[in-house]
Design an enzyme around this catalytic site. Structure first.
Site, PDB file in Angstrom:
ATOM      1  N   GLU A  83       9.652 113.486  24.075  1.00  0.00           N
ATOM      2  CA  GLU A  83       9.251 113.167  25.355  1.00  0.00           C
ATOM      3  C   GLU A  83       8.890 111.757  25.789  1.00  0.00           C
ATOM      4  OE1 GLU A  83       5.768 115.603  26.334  1.00  0.00           O
ATOM      5  OE2 GLU A  83       5.495 114.481  28.150  1.00  0.00           O
ATOM      6  N   LYS A 270      -3.322 119.156  25.593  1.00  0.00           N
ATOM      7  CA  LYS A 270      -1.762 119.034  25.392  1.00  0.00           C
ATOM      8  C   LYS A 270      -1.351 117.534  25.314  1.00  0.00           C
ATOM      9  CE  LYS A 270       2.734 118.509  26.105  1.00  0.00           C
ATOM     10  NZ  LYS A 270       3.448 117.335  26.668  1.00  0.00           N
ATOM     11  N   HIS A 384       5.839 108.480  34.468  1.00  0.00           N
ATOM     12  CA  HIS A 384       6.580 109.553  33.820  1.00  0.00           C
ATOM     13  C   HIS A 384       8.019 109.766  34.169  1.00  0.00           C
ATOM     14  CE1 HIS A 384       7.110 113.358  31.527  1.00  0.00           C
ATOM     15  NE2 HIS A 384       6.041 112.935  30.852  1.00  0.00           N
TER      16      HIS A 384
END
Ligand code: NDP
Length: 434
Positions: A83, A270, A384
């Site tokens: 990620e 998470k 992000h």
């Protein structure tokens, strides 16, 4: 470690990154060569010994998080993760926390728990008494089943008996579970504990008159807890739009929400596991075991809640704390022969298991800080999507310098999706051919 070679690490090209790790004393010349020659892959022979029906390797990017200061020691942390933005966020958070004194950690004990769970126990009270009276004999038999761990200074140390009460509504009868507490030293200990449980099960059956249904460790490692704490002065939290005090209070409030709302708690946790899993995986440990245990621990009050706590102290500083069950090892499983896991341990200076726990829990705290700080200020998407743009560029087929070029244009586009990335790439290629 000479960190002067690691400044602006993220700006260096791939080979320079590796060279600077070597110059900083983080990796050896041999490790540098392996990274440059791209020979960290598992060879097919090893792979086919590791799992059944092996057909090839599944590659995962391995990166390093910078700026970690844990118990006054500077550390580069290896992370295996697909990620984007996790390593950048980790390094960013570690830098802020490091400038405020870094992480302070504690590991109280490292014990694994094995269970022999019995059905059809005729007299629970008598069985419980018999097990309690035979405690030393049971522990000796457990140790006889795995004598090498005793020679290493570990072994079965204690036991207790738990009655798993019946649930008449769902028709579930009662079971009796004998818990053995095992010091597995540097190993995670699943196989060690399982061997012990299988070794003592017949004797436990004899003592209780029941039938041993299950003989295995529990991944709910409540006796293998690691805690990391940090204290960040409010002024270090200031952003363009918010004062440090506002950011501090918003982080505290966001954590309150994750404490009372499981829907938020799962996402909050998470974010913690983004960092935790990446180090667990890089270090060759069993991330499924860690995941299962951590989420059970988050539910220990009867409701799934935030794993971190953020509060303010009398001076107005932001105080963060995270405790996790972390039964990780530095030996066992594939740790000693998986080439990337070996490199990861080397990057961290070959830590003992308790130190590896300290590193992982600190990374979890940093990751949570970075995510919640971003969420309550500019929002998560700014950072992000900037990094995600590169993944979209690669998915669109961009190669070499075109990856960054596509990503840069995509970052400023209204729609940041694959189709847009493909169109941008097409335009670049057409320009290129002109
Ligand atoms: P191993 O079965 O590999 O056992 C540990 C090994 O490390 C032993 O061979 C031991 O040698 C050796 N060792 C060397 N030095 C030390 C030391 N200082 N301290 C302790 N051991 C040392 O691994 P584990 O028992 O840790 O089991 C972990 C594996 O089990 C993982 O791969 C996991 O995925 C898997 N697993 C997990 C389960 C679960 O989580 N529910 C269930 C089943 C398997 P010696 O024997 O000579 O003492």
């Amino acid at each position: 470690m000479d960190t002067t070679h690691l400044t602006k690490f993220y700006k260096k090209n791939h080979d320079d990154k590796i060279d600077s790790l070597f110059l900083a004393g983080v990796i050896s010349k041999k490790e540098k060569d392996r990274l440059l020659d791209r020979t960290l892959e598992l060879d097919p022979e090893t792979g086919s010994h590791m799992i059944e029906n092996y057909i090839g390797n599944y590659s995962m990017p391995l990166g390093v998080a910078m700026n970690y200061m844990i118990d006054k020691e500077e550390l580069v942390v290896p992370m295996a993760i697909e990620e984007p933005s996790v390593i950048a966020a980790s390094s960013f958070a570690a830098k802020i926390i490091g400038s405020a004194g870094g992480f302070k950690t504690t590991v109280i004990h490292r014990m694994m728990i094995g269970q022999v769970t019995l059905k059809n126990v005729p007299d629970i009270e008598e069985a419980t008494n018999n097990v309690a009276e035979a405690k030393q004999e049971i522990l000796s038999r457990a140790n006889e089943a795995y004598p090498s761990i005793v020679k290493r200074g570990g072994g079965a140390k204690n036991l207790d008996v738990r009655l798993l009460e019946d649930d008449t509504d769902s028709g579930i009868p009662s079971y009796l579970s004998v818990h053995i507490h095992v010091d597995t030293q540097e190993a995670m200990g699943a196989n060690i504990v399982n061997t012990m449980m299988e070794g003592i099960a017949p004797y436990i059956e004899e003592l209780t008159g029941g039938t041993a249904l299950l003989r295995i460790l529990t991944n709910y490692a409540t006796e293998c807890l690691a805690t990391s704490k940090c204290v960040i002065p409010a002024h270090k939290l200031k952003t363009q739009d918010f004062s440090g005090e506002e950011v501090r209070d918003r982080i505290i409030e966001a954590t309150q929400v994750a404490t009372i709302d499981p829907y938020r708690a799962v996402t909050h946790n998470k974010g913690i596991m983004n960092g935790v899993d990446a180090v667990v995986l890089a270090s060759g440990n069993d991330w499924r075991a860690i995941e299962a245990g951590v989420h059970a621990y988050a539910s220990r009050s009867g409701q799934y809640r935030s794993l971190t706590s953020w509060s303010k102290n009398e001076a107005g500083d932001l105080v963060g704390e995270l405790t996790l069950p972390l039964p990780v090892g530095t030996v066992g499983g594939s740790i000693s022969f998986h080439p990337a896991a070996k490199l990861a341990h080397s990057i961290m200076g070959h830590p003992k298991a308790h130190k590896l726990e300290r590193v992982i829990v600190s990374v979890g705290l940093a990751q949570n800080f970075a995510a919640v700080r971003a969420l309550v200020t500019e929002g998560i998407q700014k950072g992000h999507m900037g990094l995600h743009a590169r993944s979209l560029a690669i998915s669109a087929g961009a190669k070499g310098d075109h990856v960054q070029q596509v990503a840069d244009i995509l970052k400023h586009s209204k729609h940041k999706n694959l189709q847009r990335a493909k169109n941008i790439l097409l335009n670049i290629l057409e320009e290129f051919e002109k």
